[in-house]
Design an enzyme around this catalytic site. Structure first.
Site, PDB file in Angstrom:
ATOM      1  CG  HIS A 288      20.650  86.631 -11.510  1.00 49.37           C
ATOM      2  ND1 HIS A 288      21.412  85.747 -10.959  1.00 49.37           N
ATOM      3  CD2 HIS A 288      19.528  86.746 -10.588  1.00 49.37           C
ATOM      4  CE1 HIS A 288      20.845  85.181  -9.928  1.00 49.37           C
ATOM      5  NE2 HIS A 288      19.715  85.995  -9.944  1.00 49.37           N
ATOM      6  CD  GLU A 289      17.362  89.588 -10.721  1.00 51.53           C
ATOM      7  OE1 GLU A 289      16.197  89.031 -10.607  1.00 51.53           O
ATOM      8  OE2 GLU A 289      18.159  89.581  -9.868  1.00 51.53           O
TER       9      GLU A 289
ATOM     10  CG  HIS B   6      14.861  84.965 -10.933  1.00 56.85           C
ATOM     11  ND1 HIS B   6      15.083  83.797 -10.431  1.00 56.85           N
ATOM     12  CD2 HIS B   6      16.147  85.578 -10.422  1.00 56.85           C
ATOM     13  CE1 HIS B   6      15.865  83.917  -9.313  1.00 56.85           C
ATOM     14  NE2 HIS B   6      16.597  84.905  -9.403  1.00 56.85           N
TER      15      HIS B   6
ATOM     16  CG  HIS C  72      11.720  79.216 -13.072  1.00 57.72           C
ATOM     17  ND1 HIS C  72      12.359  78.930 -11.743  1.00 57.72           N
ATOM     18  CD2 HIS C  72      11.224  78.029 -13.118  1.00 57.72           C
ATOM     19  CE1 HIS C  72      11.917  77.805 -11.276  1.00 57.72           C
ATOM     20  NE2 HIS C  72      11.466  77.348 -12.209  1.00 57.72           N
TER      21      HIS C  72
HETATM   22 ZN    ZN Z   1      18.281  85.486  -8.214  1.00 56.05          ZN
END
Ligand code: ZN
Length: 706
Positions: free
Chosen positions: A493-494, A497, A500
């Site tokens: 998940h991290e 990010h 991105h």
């Molecule tokens: Zn998040």
């Protein structure tokens, strides 16, 4: 108001400019040389930056920026991209580079001086941000740029100016002077309250512990957690096991401890942190919450909104309060039946009526019985270093770059590492620090934060840099940190990010990476990445038994996969409960009645929750997302973005999960664009259509949308 202030901190700061003139006076030049925070020519000098550098650095830089801004605004010819926007972007970029290590260090270091330095510096940032966003002359300068927009202006250029003008409007630039001043006061007070909320939570959490001296007290708790507790007891100079109240311990006890009363005492400690029901009234967040809600409402009203929820939506992908409420209600309605069934099944595991501290425990037991796969069995296959390599390998395969550790860059702790993402020619596209293990005083949870945002203007180029922070169990005395599969998902998940932030191709920092992206879309890249942690082809490469070195066996994965959906509907309802609570709290705020926080919580629970909670439960008092973070009237964003993420991942499932063409399209249309495009348009460009609920419901084992 936090969202606005975050936007101010990110965008309005980024909208300040910088002329390439000489520094104002000689002593400043000397300060610059002696204050390592002001050296923004490369990475932050973590080995040299001290708390006492924070405030002077900001004071000096902000004052220099004020002068430059005044010069720029006085020059009425400076009203185009090259003469106005580029210098403004450059100044904002410089300020964010100085601010980033200050904000970062206070959250990862157990150091009261850093906390004090941060608290002293924050008002400078907030005040400066508000000053910029309420600067009428600056707003008019942007308007002039908008009016003279060249016909060949790129979409980024148009979007940048459009967003800045919107944010000026939201910051009350057109307000009369007294209202403007009030708005500024609110901003100032709010920033302090957010920080105080988090600090109370941290202190209340750190103050609690459980000391076990008998093995019978800790029956069922996994070996890895016990080992940690033993190490901790040694540090404390006592016999037995010493459990601090961090999330890994809380999770281990709630899921595994056979002693029901131990689970209850952990539950009570966890769910009353920083509240009137907690251990020490000095950390009670009750008044902070009331004040935060009142100030948010007042600020929203000042700039013409009915309530803070309306205000929050002005910068979101979702349109209206009704749209969000209907979205959450529809998801709740579609999940409730499945959740009830799950709860009934869990109840069959015990004769005692289920309480809040029983569900995770019996759910785990049931999962083991049904699927014979436990967190602890899985954990043995996920030594951190193997998972990390596998995850980097996946990203390399999808996007064709390589992730390489640079051992020569030092961080703020000896467990910190530094990695570079390099393209095929070996050029560094972006890089990131990792700080992944729990330790005392470090803020809990997991997050990605910006260290440096991409900048490529006026012949100057800076590649982006980020921080990847988690709280995994620290390596034991054998050097192993074994992750649960949930931890693996968190890491993916991290990292989503991070990609991105790092893969952006936008040159203007105020709309590069995660900047300018609507908050309800910002969790798309992260939740999208999570899906890969549920693919055998990925886990095969990201696992190796810590003793035998064997990859996760297919049959164990199949059980994990089968167990994935189990409990999903319950967890969906729980998230909807959080989201609705947050949204209603802000949408229905009535100044005459105050926050009505516990009343709202209980009405939401009546509508959504299947369990009854004990009266002492104080969820709001530790709800940092909403009261200390950027998710106020925006917690629904997780679900909103999850719908997008599931639907986007379905495109990969349709074409093969490693399909590089789909990955290239995802990178081009979503990961690279920052805030330079309308997000729904971008999504449609990737997917060929609008998103639907189907993929998420299917993924959660709930079935197709009716
Ligand atoms: Zn998040």
């Amino acid at each position: 108001m936090f969202i606005l202030f975050v936007r101010l901190l990110v965008e309005a700061i980024a909208s300040e400019g910088r002329c390439d003139t000489i520094l104002p006076h000689t002593s400043t030049r000397q300060d610059r040389m002696s204050n390592p925070l002001l050296n923004t020519s490369g990475l932050p000098q973590f080995d040299a930056i001290q708390p006492q550098h924070a405030k002077p650095a900001l004071e000096e830089l902000i004052s220099a920026h004020r002068q430059k801004l005044a010069t720029l605004l006085d020059d009425s010819d400076a009203r185009d991209f090259a003469t106005l926007i580029t210098p403004l972007e450059e100044m904002g970029h410089e300020l964010s580079r100085v601010w980033s290590p200050i904000s970062h260090l206070q959250s990862v270091l157990d150091d009261p001086e850093w906390r004090e330095a941060y608290n002293d510096s924050l008002p400078l940032m907030t005040e400066h941000g508000t000053e910029l966003s309420q600067n009428k002359q600056l707003q008019e300068a942007y308007q002039a740029v908008a009016d003279r927009m060249p016909t060949d202006a790129t979409a980024s250029m148009r979007m940048l100016v459009e967003q800045e003008l919107r944010d000026f409007r939201l910051a009350g630039v057109a307000l009369p002077d007294d209202a403007k001043a009030r708005y500024r006061e609110i901003a100032q007070e709010m920033a302090g309250l957010h920080a105080k909320f988090d600090q109370n939570l941290q202190d209340a959490t750190d103050a609690w512990h459980f000391h076990a001296t008998e093995e019978s007290q800790i029956a069922g708790i996994p070996e890895s957690s016990l080992k940690r507790a033993q190490d901790e007891a040694v540090t404390e100079g006592v016999e037995g096991w010493w459990f601090k109240l961090d999330y890994p311990n809380y999770h281990a006890v709630m899921t595994h401890a056979d002693d029901r009363s131990l689970r209850e005492s952990f539950y009570q400690a966890w769910s009353t942190r920083a509240s009137d029901q907690g251990s020490d009234p000095q950390w009670d967040n009750s008044e902070n919450i009331e004040r935060i809600l009142a100030l948010r409402h007042e600020a929203a009203a000042l700039v013409g909104f009915d309530n803070y929820a309306d205000y929050s939506l002005a910068t979101k992908m979702a349109g209206t309060v009704d749209e969000v409420t209907e979205f959450l209600t529809e998801l709740a309605d579609k999940s409730r039946g499945a959740a009830k069934k799950e709860l009934q099944q869990v109840q069959t595991m015990t004769d005692v009526p289920l309480e809040a501290w029983d569900v995770a425990y019996y759910l785990e037991k049931l999962k083991q019985q049904k699927f014979a796969v436990s967190d602890e069995e899985l954990r043995q296959y996920f030594p951190f270093s193997v998972v990390k390599r596998g995850m980097f390998g996946l990203a390399e395969k999808l996007y064709g770059f390589s992730v390489v550790e640079n051992p020569y860059v030092s961080g703020w702790h000896d467990t910190v590492r530094y990695f570079e993402i390099r393209d095929k020619a070996g050029n560094v596209i972006g890089s990131f620090y990792t700080d992944l293990f729990a330790r005392k005083g470090k803020r809990g949870g997991a997050w990605m934060d910006e260290c440096i945002v991409r900048f490529d203007l006026a012949g100057k180029t800076t590649a982006p840099v980020g921080y990847l922070v988690c709280n995994f169990p620290p390596p034991d005395s054998d050097g192993n940190s074994l992750l649960t599969h949930t931890d693996v998902v968190t890491l993916f998940h991290e990292f989503g990010h991070m990609l991105h932030h790092l893969l952006t191709r936008i040159d203007y920092p105020s709309i590069a990476g995660i900047n300018g992206v609507p908050w309800d879309a910002v969790e798309l890249p992260s939740q999208f990445m999570e899906n890969f942690a549920w693919c055998y082809e990925v886990l095969e490469k990201a696992s190796a038994h810590y003793q035998t070195g064997k990859a996760l066996p297919r049959d164990v994965f199949d059980k994990l996969d089968a167990s994935r959906h189990f409990g999903e509907a319950l967890s969906m309802l729980r998230q909807i409960e959080f989201a609705l609570f947050d949204f209603r709290l802000h949408a229905c705020y009535d100044p005459a009645k105050g926050g009505q926080v516990l009343e709202t919580l209980s009405s939401v629970r009546d509508d959504v929750a299947l369990l009854t909670y004990p009266d002492y439960n104080r969820l709001p008092h530790s709800f940092s997302h909403v009261f200390a973070g950027g998710y106020a009237a925006g917690y629904y964003s997780y679900k909103w973005a999850e719908v997008l993420a599931a639907d986007a991942f379905a495109a990969f499932e349709e074409s093969g999960i490693f399909d590089t063409e789909t990955a290239a399209r995802f990178r081009r249309e979503i990961l690279e664009i920052g805030g330079s495009r309308d997000f729904m348009e971008a999504y449609i460009a990737f997917r060929g259509r609008k998103p639907t609920l189907d993929a998420l419901l299917r993924q959660s084992g709930i079935g197709k949308a009716a």
